[in-house]
Design a protein around this motif. Structure first.
Motif, PDB file in Angstrom:
ATOM      1  N   ASP A 169       4.135   4.265  13.137  1.00 50.72           N
ATOM      2  CA  ASP A 169       4.584   5.749  12.895  1.00 50.72           C
ATOM      3  C   ASP A 169       3.903   6.266  11.856  1.00 50.72           C
ATOM      4  OD1 ASP A 169       6.154   5.522  15.144  1.00 50.72           O
ATOM      5  OD2 ASP A 169       8.097   5.341  14.188  1.00 50.72           O
ATOM      6  N   ASP A 170       4.065   5.709  10.666  1.00 47.09           N
ATOM      7  CA  ASP A 170       3.563   6.206   9.554  1.00 47.09           C
ATOM      8  C   ASP A 170       2.587   5.230   8.438  1.00 47.09           C
ATOM      9  OD1 ASP A 170       5.666   4.850   8.811  1.00 47.09           O
ATOM     10  OD2 ASP A 170       6.748   6.138   7.308  1.00 47.09           O
ATOM     11  N   PHE A 171       2.110   4.434   9.158  1.00 48.09           N
ATOM     12  CA  PHE A 171       1.028   3.535   8.365  1.00 48.09           C
ATOM     13  C   PHE A 171       0.435   2.741   9.329  1.00 48.09           C
ATOM     14  CE2 PHE A 171       5.338   1.239   8.765  1.00 48.09           C
ATOM     15  CZ  PHE A 171       4.708  -0.196   9.126  1.00 48.09           C
ATOM     16  N   LEU A 172      -0.915   2.303   8.711  1.00 44.70           N
ATOM     17  CA  LEU A 172      -1.872   1.447   9.374  1.00 44.70           C
ATOM     18  C   LEU A 172      -1.666  -0.176   8.871  1.00 44.70           C
ATOM     19  CD1 LEU A 172      -4.746   3.757   9.652  1.00 44.70           C
ATOM     20  CD2 LEU A 172      -3.226   3.147  11.505  1.00 44.70           C
ATOM     21  N   THR A 173      -1.902  -1.017   9.674  1.00 44.86           N
ATOM     22  CA  THR A 173      -2.230  -2.465   9.183  1.00 44.86           C
ATOM     23  C   THR A 173      -3.394  -3.028   9.798  1.00 44.86           C
ATOM     24  OG1 THR A 173      -0.594  -3.560  10.942  1.00 44.86           O
ATOM     25  CG2 THR A 173       0.576  -2.646   9.015  1.00 44.86           C
ATOM     26  N   GLY A 181       8.268  -4.772   3.981  1.00 51.86           N
ATOM     27  CA  GLY A 181       7.029  -5.084   4.430  1.00 51.86           C
ATOM     28  C   GLY A 181       6.143  -3.562   4.616  1.00 51.86           C
ATOM     29  N   SER A 182       6.997  -2.597   5.277  1.00 44.90           N
ATOM     30  CA  SER A 182       6.381  -1.067   5.428  1.00 44.90           C
ATOM     31  C   SER A 182       5.972  -0.749   4.289  1.00 44.90           C
ATOM     32  CB  SER A 182       7.725  -0.536   6.083  1.00 44.90           C
ATOM     33  OG  SER A 182       7.986  -1.140   7.492  1.00 44.90           O
ATOM     34  N   TYR A 183       6.754  -0.706   3.141  1.00 43.14           N
ATOM     35  CA  TYR A 183       6.272  -0.343   1.776  1.00 43.14           C
ATOM     36  C   TYR A 183       5.039  -0.775   1.290  1.00 43.14           C
ATOM     37  CZ  TYR A 183       6.593   1.213  -3.067  1.00 43.14           C
ATOM     38  OH  TYR A 183       6.211   1.706  -4.211  1.00 43.14           O
ATOM     39  N   ILE A 184       4.753  -2.054   1.500  1.00 37.80           N
ATOM     40  CA  ILE A 184       3.410  -2.461   0.924  1.00 37.80           C
ATOM     41  C   ILE A 184       2.491  -2.154   1.929  1.00 37.80           C
ATOM     42  CG2 ILE A 184       2.273  -4.905   1.194  1.00 37.80           C
ATOM     43  CD1 ILE A 184       4.985  -6.168   0.119  1.00 37.80           C
ATOM     44  N   ALA A 185       2.795  -2.041   3.217  1.00 39.76           N
ATOM     45  CA  ALA A 185       1.626  -1.520   4.118  1.00 39.76           C
ATOM     46  C   ALA A 185       1.260  -0.199   3.581  1.00 39.76           C
ATOM     47  CB  ALA A 185       2.132  -1.579   5.308  1.00 39.76           C
ATOM     48  N   ALA A 191      -1.484  -3.639  -4.469  1.00 42.09           N
ATOM     49  CA  ALA A 191      -0.567  -3.379  -3.565  1.00 42.09           C
ATOM     50  C   ALA A 191       0.299  -4.441  -3.177  1.00 42.09           C
ATOM     51  CB  ALA A 191      -1.346  -2.976  -2.032  1.00 42.09           C
ATOM     52  N   LEU A 192      -0.145  -5.802  -3.439  1.00 47.19           N
ATOM     53  CA  LEU A 192       0.738  -7.003  -3.037  1.00 47.19           C
ATOM     54  C   LEU A 192       1.469  -7.440  -4.333  1.00 47.19           C
ATOM     55  CD1 LEU A 192      -1.873  -9.068  -1.204  1.00 47.19           C
ATOM     56  CD2 LEU A 192      -0.024  -7.589  -0.144  1.00 47.19           C
ATOM     57  N   GLY A 217      -6.451  -5.729   4.140  1.00 45.44           N
ATOM     58  CA  GLY A 217      -5.197  -5.756   4.003  1.00 45.44           C
ATOM     59  C   GLY A 217      -4.464  -4.182   4.134  1.00 45.44           C
ATOM     60  N   ALA A 218      -3.020  -4.051   4.378  1.00 44.75           N
ATOM     61  CA  ALA A 218      -2.294  -5.332   4.707  1.00 44.75           C
ATOM     62  C   ALA A 218      -1.910  -5.732   6.098  1.00 44.75           C
ATOM     63  CB  ALA A 218      -1.112  -5.135   3.910  1.00 44.75           C
TER      64      ALA A 218
END
Length: 203
Positions: free
Chosen positions: A34-38, A73-77, A126-127, A158-159
């Motif tokens: 919805d609001d990020f890419l991996t 996990g979403s926050y890291i992405a 980021a990690l 990443g990520a």
């Protein structure tokens, strides 16, 4: 001889790290939430690249009072997206990743992801530290059996974040059965296929 090798290791940090989704001749792709890419990866039967790609997954287990692994996990992405300019992912050479330096130019390994979808950057921003140490320990020890996996010009994208479903109780639905990864019981194509076979044998 195996299309998808599985290697699992308890690293020096105590974290379990494993390979996932091995793609000989494959390519890296984007996965949009919805609001990020991996990032993700796949291989095509008719269109092959000169690269092999696979994911490195670091398992995180949390204790009370924290109970939001999906949010973590979403926050890291999202953070990696912010560092990449908002709608891109980060690409980094292994040598720079290990040395905590931003990648500014690529070597001999050609990216399979379209350049408009990534920036050269530093995944160390980021990690979490233990995640980084786990990945490096895993790759350095993997080098002893898979020569070349720590080649300085090899690329890390990443990520990539995996969100696992809750396990379905297949006795609840009567004649309707849910199999494979979406059931929460498996984590790969091989196991998903085996799960379908085992469920079918019950009828």
């Amino acid at each position: 001889e195996m299309y998808e090798f599985k290697i699992r290791l308890k690293t020096k940090t105590g974290y379990i790290v494993r390979t996932f989704c091995n793609n000989p001749g494959g390519e890296v792709t984007l996965e949009s939430y919805d609001d990020f890419l991996t990032v993700n990866g796949h291989a095509n039967t008719t269109k092959k690249t000169t690269n092999t790609n696979f994911a490195i997954l670091v398992t995180h287990s949390f204790t009370q009072p924290f109970n939001d692994p999906v949010g973590y996990g979403s926050y890291i992405a999202k953070l990696s997206n912010i560092l990449a300019g908002g709608d891109k992912v980060i690409l980094q050479c292994y040598e720079d990743f290990k040395g905590s330096k931003r990648t500014k130019k690529l070597g001999r390994v050609e990216p399979t992801l379209d350049p408009k979808h990534f920036i050269l950057g530093d995944l160390n921003l980021a990690l979490p530290r233990r995640t980084i140490e786990s990945i490096i320990d895993f790759l350095e020890r993997l080098e002893t059996v898979v020569k070349g996996v720590t080649y300085p010009d090899n690329l890390l994208y990443g990520a990539e974040v995996k969100f696992y479903a809750n396990k379905i109780n297949n006795d609840f639905f009567g004649n309707v059965k849910i199999i494979g990864d979406c059931s929460g019981w498996t984590r790969s194509i091989t196991y998903a296929t085996s799960h379908g076979y085992l469920i079918a044998k019950e009828f």
